[in-house]
Structure formats: structure tokens, C-alpha cells
Design an enzyme around this catalytic site. Structure first.
Site, short mmCIF file in Angstrom:
data_model
loop_
_atom_site.label_atom_id
_atom_site.label_comp_id
_atom_site.label_asym_id
_atom_site.label_seq_id
_atom_site.Cartn_x
_atom_site.Cartn_y
_atom_site.Cartn_z
N ASP A 1 8.83 2.14 9.50
CA ASP A 1 7.98 3.30 9.78
C ASP A 1 6.52 2.87 10.05
OD1 ASP A 1 6.31 5.70 9.36
OD2 ASP A 1 8.21 6.62 8.76
N ARG B 1 3.90 4.35 9.69
CA ARG B 1 2.89 4.85 8.75
C ARG B 1 2.79 4.02 7.48
NH1 ARG B 1 5.64 10.60 8.48
NH2 ARG B 1 7.38 9.12 8.31
N HIS C 1 9.36 4.70 1.09
CA HIS C 1 8.27 5.67 1.22
C HIS C 1 8.82 7.09 1.33
CE1 HIS C 1 8.72 6.47 5.65
NE2 HIS C 1 9.41 5.35 5.54
N CYS D 1 10.69 9.55 4.64
CA CYS D 1 11.34 8.49 5.42
C CYS D 1 12.40 9.09 6.35
CB CYS D 1 12.00 7.48 4.47
SG CYS D 1 12.80 6.11 5.35
ZN LIG Z 1 11.16 5.00 6.48
#
Ligand SMILES: [Zn+2]
Length: 198
Positions: free
Chosen positions: A44, A46, A98, A101
Site C-alpha cells: 500500500d 500509504r 495497516h 488495508c
Molecule cells: Zn494493505
């Protein structure tokens, strides 16, 4: 300005700035790496590993994939763990999941025909969700349910690493940490800690 061009210009600015501040920095980087930790995180965008823990180049050995998974049949993840544990002799392995997700969310939804590879990758997550069905069903908020499965997934990966023959055969077995990153606050939360020592 398109993205790649912006990144190249940003790299030029960054490398000049670092070299001005610390003239030996890149010469030292070129001499070799001795990271103390392996980071297994989600792909990801982020959750950029080095950025969220303010790590410098050379500090983290990093493996990222969708939903921060480690499975024995994954040659990519296994080779990263093997190199980190046996060649670099890292002292710590950090599994970092996280909240919000997408990979975890997908495991709680119907499989998408357009994403056969993703479906295969997250099959284990569907199975994990099945094992925790009662706890997950008791969570009314769908987003909170995804976040809880993301946490359970981190704990699951920590247990897999702990039991992995690659890790157990280490001369100095590393400590394994399970963390989750909360996007809303930018904070890391420690979920579990294990040592692969026999
Ligand atoms: Zn993720």
C-alpha cells in the site's frame, strides 16, 4: 508535470542535499549494508516503511507485498527472509500491517474475476477470516471488521515466521514483532512480539 519526471528531480535535490550535509554518506552506502531489521509490510502506497519510522538508507531490509503475507510456498518472501536471517543476520523482523488495508478488505468480499493473482494470494486471508468468523461477525462496523482482520493477519504472519524452518535455523534467531499502522493518526501500534529461539 508527470510523476516520473517529478521523482527524478526530487531525487536530484535529495541526493545533493544529503551529500552537502554529509559528504561521506553515499560512499559509505556503497561499501555495504548492515541493517538490523527486516521489515515485512504491505505494498500500500500509504505505508512507506522507511518514511513512517524515519529510517535512513541502510537501516531496513524491506519486503512488501499485498497484505504483508509470509507463506512457505512464496519463493520471493522466503528468499528475502532467508537472506535477512542467514546472510545479514538481522536481529529483528517487523511484520507491519495497516488499517484500511485493501488486500484484507478483499478477503472479506467476493473474489473479483479481474484479479486472479490477487485472489490466489489472499486465499489464506479468507481462511483466516473463516477461523475468526465469530469475532469478526460481532463487529458491526465493516471498516472496524477490516481493521481487526488486518491485526489478526499480522499476528498470524508473526506466528508463521516464528515457526518457519528458515528462521528457526538461524545462528541467532531474530525477535519477531507484529505492528499495525493506523492511517488516521499515522501511529504504529505494537500487537505482538515473539522470539524464534528454540
Ligand atoms: Zn494493505
Amino acid at each position: 508535470m508527470n510523476h516520473p519526471k517529478r521523482f527524478l528531480l526530487a531525487n536530484l535535490a535529495w541526493s545533493s542535499e544529503v551529500a552537502a550535509r554529509e559528504p561521506e554518506f553515499f560512499t559509505q552506502l556503497a561499501q555495504g549494508q548492515r541493517p538490523r531489521a527486516l521489515w515485512i509490510g504491505c505494498s500500500d502506497s500509504r505505508v512507506p516503511a522507511e518514511r513512517i519510522v524515519n529510517a535512513q538508507p541502510g537501516e531496513l531490509f524491506v519486503h512488501r507485498n499485498i497484505a504483508n503475507l509470509f507463506t512457505a510456498d512464496d519463493a520471493n518472501a522466503s528468499s528475502v527472509v532467508e537472506y535477512a536471517v542467514h546472510a545479514l543476520e538481522v536481529e529483528h523482523i517487523i511484520v507491519c500491517g495497516h488499517h484500511h488495508c485493501g488486500g484484507v478488505r478483499a478477503a472479506l468480499s467476493a473474489p473479483l474475476d479481474a484479479l486472479p493473482n490477487v485472489n490466489r494470494r489472499i486465499a489464506g486471508l479468507r481462511e483466516l477470516a473463516g477461523r475468526h468468523r465469530a469475532e469478526l461477525d460481532a463487529i458491526a462496523d465493516p471498516d472496524a471488521r477490516v481493521d481487526r482482520l488486518a491485526e489478526l493477519n499480522v499476528i498470524e504472519q508473526v506466528q508463521r515466521l516464528e515457526a518457519s524452518p528458515i528462521v528457526r535455523a538461524a545462528r541467532r534467531p531474530p525477535q519477531i514483532h507484529g505492528w499495525v499502522f493506523g492511517l488516521r493518526e499515522g501511529r504504529l501500534l505494537q500487537l505482538t512480539e515473539a522470539s524464534a529461539a528454540v
